[in-house]
Design a protein around this motif. Structure first.
Motif, PDB file in Angstrom:
ATOM      1  N   ILE A   1       0.862  -1.181   0.000  1.00  0.00           N
ATOM      2  CA  ILE A   1       0.000   0.000   0.000  1.00  0.00           C
ATOM      3  C   ILE A   1       0.897   1.230   0.000  1.00  0.00           C
ATOM      4  CG2 ILE A   1      -1.634   1.373   1.361  1.00  0.00           C
ATOM      5  CD1 ILE A   1      -2.695  -1.206   2.533  1.00  0.00           C
ATOM      6  N   CYS A   2       0.488   2.248  -0.730  1.00  0.00           N
ATOM      7  CA  CYS A   2       1.186   3.525  -0.752  1.00  0.00           C
ATOM      8  C   CYS A   2       0.329   4.552  -0.016  1.00  0.00           C
ATOM      9  CB  CYS A   2       1.422   3.983  -2.189  1.00  0.00           C
ATOM     10  SG  CYS A   2       2.183   5.617  -2.289  1.00  0.00           S
ATOM     11  N   THR A   3       0.871   5.144   1.052  1.00  0.00           N
ATOM     12  CA  THR A   3       0.085   6.121   1.809  1.00  0.00           C
ATOM     13  C   THR A   3      -0.083   7.436   1.047  1.00  0.00           C
ATOM     14  OG1 THR A   3       2.076   6.709   3.069  1.00  0.00           O
ATOM     15  CG2 THR A   3       0.516   5.173   4.106  1.00  0.00           C
ATOM     16  N   VAL A   4       0.762   7.716   0.068  1.00  0.00           N
ATOM     17  CA  VAL A   4       0.534   8.899  -0.776  1.00  0.00           C
ATOM     18  C   VAL A   4      -0.724   8.681  -1.611  1.00  0.00           C
ATOM     19  CG1 VAL A   4       1.394  10.276  -2.723  1.00  0.00           C
ATOM     20  CG2 VAL A   4       2.943   9.639  -0.870  1.00  0.00           C
ATOM     21  N   GLN A   5      -0.821   7.510  -2.236  1.00  0.00           N
ATOM     22  CA  GLN A   5      -1.994   7.217  -3.065  1.00  0.00           C
ATOM     23  C   GLN A   5      -3.271   7.172  -2.220  1.00  0.00           C
ATOM     24  OE1 GLN A   5      -1.956   7.225  -6.393  1.00  0.00           O
ATOM     25  NE2 GLN A   5       0.200   7.746  -6.173  1.00  0.00           N
ATOM     26  N   MET A   6      -3.182   6.581  -1.034  1.00  0.00           N
ATOM     27  CA  MET A   6      -4.347   6.579  -0.127  1.00  0.00           C
ATOM     28  C   MET A   6      -4.760   8.005   0.191  1.00  0.00           C
ATOM     29  SD  MET A   6      -3.703   3.696   2.803  1.00  0.00           S
ATOM     30  CE  MET A   6      -5.317   3.867   3.557  1.00  0.00           C
ATOM     31  N   GLY A   7      -3.770   8.813   0.564  1.00  0.00           N
ATOM     32  CA  GLY A   7      -4.044  10.188   0.966  1.00  0.00           C
ATOM     33  C   GLY A   7      -4.667  11.024  -0.139  1.00  0.00           C
ATOM     34  N   ARG A   8      -4.234  10.817  -1.352  1.00  0.00           N
ATOM     35  CA  ARG A   8      -4.793  11.590  -2.471  1.00  0.00           C
ATOM     36  C   ARG A   8      -6.283  11.326  -2.643  1.00  0.00           C
ATOM     37  NH1 ARG A   8       0.324  10.855  -6.484  1.00  0.00           N
ATOM     38  NH2 ARG A   8       1.542  12.579  -5.618  1.00  0.00           N
ATOM     39  N   ARG A   9      -6.711  10.122  -2.346  1.00  0.00           N
ATOM     40  CA  ARG A   9      -8.147   9.809  -2.428  1.00  0.00           C
ATOM     41  C   ARG A   9      -8.897  10.249  -1.178  1.00  0.00           C
ATOM     42  NH1 ARG A   9      -8.719   3.752  -4.603  1.00  0.00           N
ATOM     43  NH2 ARG A   9      -7.523   3.923  -6.505  1.00  0.00           N
ATOM     44  N   LEU A  10      -8.262  10.073  -0.027  1.00  0.00           N
ATOM     45  CA  LEU A  10      -8.937  10.372   1.233  1.00  0.00           C
ATOM     46  C   LEU A  10      -8.945  11.861   1.570  1.00  0.00           C
ATOM     47  CD1 LEU A  10      -7.410   7.429   3.293  1.00  0.00           C
ATOM     48  CD2 LEU A  10      -9.770   7.598   2.469  1.00  0.00           C
ATOM     49  N   LEU A  11      -7.901  12.553   1.176  1.00  0.00           N
ATOM     50  CA  LEU A  11      -7.762  13.985   1.481  1.00  0.00           C
ATOM     51  C   LEU A  11      -7.370  14.743   0.212  1.00  0.00           C
ATOM     52  CD1 LEU A  11      -5.644  13.623   4.757  1.00  0.00           C
ATOM     53  CD2 LEU A  11      -8.060  14.248   4.631  1.00  0.00           C
ATOM     54  N   PRO A  12      -8.291  14.851  -0.734  1.00  0.00           N
ATOM     55  CA  PRO A  12      -7.944  15.550  -1.972  1.00  0.00           C
ATOM     56  C   PRO A  12      -7.705  17.039  -1.700  1.00  0.00           C
ATOM     57  CG  PRO A  12     -10.291  15.033  -1.923  1.00  0.00           C
ATOM     58  CD  PRO A  12      -9.677  14.383  -0.720  1.00  0.00           C
ATOM     59  N   GLY A  13      -6.853  17.621  -2.529  1.00  0.00           N
ATOM     60  CA  GLY A  13      -6.644  19.058  -2.443  1.00  0.00           C
ATOM     61  C   GLY A  13      -5.595  19.508  -1.447  1.00  0.00           C
ATOM     62  N   VAL A  14      -4.894  18.559  -0.798  1.00  0.00           N
ATOM     63  CA  VAL A  14      -3.799  18.935   0.102  1.00  0.00           C
ATOM     64  C   VAL A  14      -2.511  18.286  -0.394  1.00  0.00           C
ATOM     65  CG1 VAL A  14      -5.325  19.176   2.110  1.00  0.00           C
ATOM     66  CG2 VAL A  14      -4.138  17.025   1.736  1.00  0.00           C
ATOM     67  N   SER A  15      -1.385  18.820   0.031  1.00  0.00           N
ATOM     68  CA  SER A  15      -0.096  18.244  -0.328  1.00  0.00           C
ATOM     69  C   SER A  15       0.100  16.932   0.437  1.00  0.00           C
ATOM     70  CB  SER A  15       1.029  19.208   0.033  1.00  0.00           C
ATOM     71  OG  SER A  15       2.280  18.565  -0.101  1.00  0.00           O
ATOM     72  N   HIS A  16       0.590  15.936  -0.250  1.00  0.00           N
ATOM     73  CA  HIS A  16       0.808  14.638   0.386  1.00  0.00           C
ATOM     74  C   HIS A  16       2.281  14.310   0.578  1.00  0.00           C
ATOM     75  CE1 HIS A  16      -3.383  13.666   0.661  1.00  0.00           C
ATOM     76  NE2 HIS A  16      -3.509  14.267  -0.497  1.00  0.00           N
ATOM     77  N   LYS A  17       3.127  15.348   0.520  1.00  0.00           N
ATOM     78  CA  LYS A  17       4.522  15.140   0.890  1.00  0.00           C
ATOM     79  C   LYS A  17       4.552  14.711   2.348  1.00  0.00           C
ATOM     80  CE  LYS A  17       6.443  18.602  -2.202  1.00  0.00           C
ATOM     81  NZ  LYS A  17       7.174  19.882  -2.269  1.00  0.00           N
ATOM     82  N   LEU A  18       5.520  13.889   2.696  1.00  0.00           N
ATOM     83  CA  LEU A  18       5.576  13.345   4.052  1.00  0.00           C
ATOM     84  C   LEU A  18       5.605  14.448   5.105  1.00  0.00           C
ATOM     85  CD1 LEU A  18       5.669  10.782   5.777  1.00  0.00           C
ATOM     86  CD2 LEU A  18       8.164  10.853   5.581  1.00  0.00           C
ATOM     87  N   ASN A  19       6.440  15.447   4.902  1.00  0.00           N
ATOM     88  CA  ASN A  19       6.523  16.520   5.905  1.00  0.00           C
ATOM     89  C   ASN A  19       5.216  17.312   5.998  1.00  0.00           C
ATOM     90  OD1 ASN A  19       7.384  17.412   3.273  1.00  0.00           O
ATOM     91  ND2 ASN A  19       8.027  19.333   4.186  1.00  0.00           N
ATOM     92  N   ASP A  20       4.518  17.502   4.889  1.00  0.00           N
ATOM     93  CA  ASP A  20       3.232  18.215   4.923  1.00  0.00           C
ATOM     94  C   ASP A  20       2.157  17.400   5.633  1.00  0.00           C
ATOM     95  OD1 ASP A  20       4.315  20.409   3.605  1.00  0.00           O
ATOM     96  OD2 ASP A  20       3.727  19.664   1.615  1.00  0.00           O
ATOM     97  N   MET A  21       2.151  16.089   5.398  1.00  0.00           N
ATOM     98  CA  MET A  21       1.172  15.236   6.083  1.00  0.00           C
ATOM     99  C   MET A  21       1.468  15.184   7.583  1.00  0.00           C
ATOM    100  SD  MET A  21      -1.004  14.537   3.853  1.00  0.00           S
ATOM    101  CE  MET A  21      -2.001  13.641   5.000  1.00  0.00           C
ATOM    102  N   CYS A  22       2.739  15.190   7.936  1.00  0.00           N
ATOM    103  CA  CYS A  22       3.100  15.208   9.361  1.00  0.00           C
ATOM    104  C   CYS A  22       2.652  16.518  10.004  1.00  0.00           C
ATOM    105  CB  CYS A  22       4.598  14.992   9.531  1.00  0.00           C
ATOM    106  SG  CYS A  22       5.090  13.279   9.205  1.00  0.00           S
ATOM    107  N   ASP A  23       2.811  17.629   9.308  1.00  0.00           N
ATOM    108  CA  ASP A  23       2.305  18.911   9.811  1.00  0.00           C
ATOM    109  C   ASP A  23       0.791  18.850   9.980  1.00  0.00           C
ATOM    110  OD1 ASP A  23       4.864  19.961   9.849  1.00  0.00           O
ATOM    111  OD2 ASP A  23       4.611  21.112   7.981  1.00  0.00           O
TER     112      ASP A  23
END
Length: 178
Positions: free
Chosen positions: A113-135
């Motif tokens: 599983i790729c958490t970037v790909q998951m995030g793009r579907r679950l949280l569209p419209g935000v940056s999915h870079k690791l540091n941005d998701m941690c913020d």
């Protein structure tokens, strides 16, 4: 799915075919239950860019295991659950090249599983870079340190699961034979 092997690798140079470090966080039943970190002797030269980014150099990995030596220790862990990485195409690619180049026969394919790909579907419209998701989630991160990155990815995965994500729809397959 209740066991996830979340991992992150750092590389010594632009070829991205060897590891200089690996971090692993094991997620089981909704919590991080184990973590593992190791430097890896890539048996290749380091690029200045990679050393500057990760802080890992030829001197740092003196005495560290080579990938085949490390694989003997981590293979049972990798075989014990579904692999997960943030921007998994990169980490899975490095793993695949290490296995291939060292002639290690593990499996013909592996699910991940790729958490970037998951995030793009679950949280569209935000940056999915690791540091941005941690913020976004308030997760501590010492970026480009494999142990910190793998733990952060595991925590992001746990947030997605807590928010009701069904991981089955995000499972992908990587062929290790090609």
């Amino acid at each position: 799915m209740s066991r996830f092997i979340v991992f992150d690798v750092e590389t010594p140079n632009r070829y991205n075919n060897r590891m200089s470090a690996i971090g692993i966080a094991v997620v089981e039943d909704g919590m991080i239950v184990n973590e593992y970190y190791s430097l890896v002797d890539p048996e290749q030269p380091f690029d200045y860019f990679n050393t500057r980014l990760t802080g890992i150099s030829e001197e740092t990995v003196i005495g560290a295991p080579t990938f085949p030596e490390l694989w003997e220790k981590i293979e049972p862990l990798f075989s014990s659950g579904l692999l997960v990485a943030h921007n998994a195409v990169f980490d899975m690619g490095v793993l695949k090249k290490c296995l291939r180049d060292y002639g290690i026969d593990w499996r013909p394919y592996v699910r991940y599983i790729c958490t970037v790909q998951m995030g793009r579907r679950l949280l569209p419209g935000v940056s999915h870079k690791l540091n941005d998701m941690c913020d976004h989630y308030g997760i501590c991160l010492n970026h480009h340190q494999a142990d910190s990155d793998s733990r952060a990815c595991a925590e992001i995965l746990l947030h997605y699961l807590d928010e009701g994500a069904d991981v089955r729809q995000y499972i992908r397959t990587c062929s290790l034979n090609k």
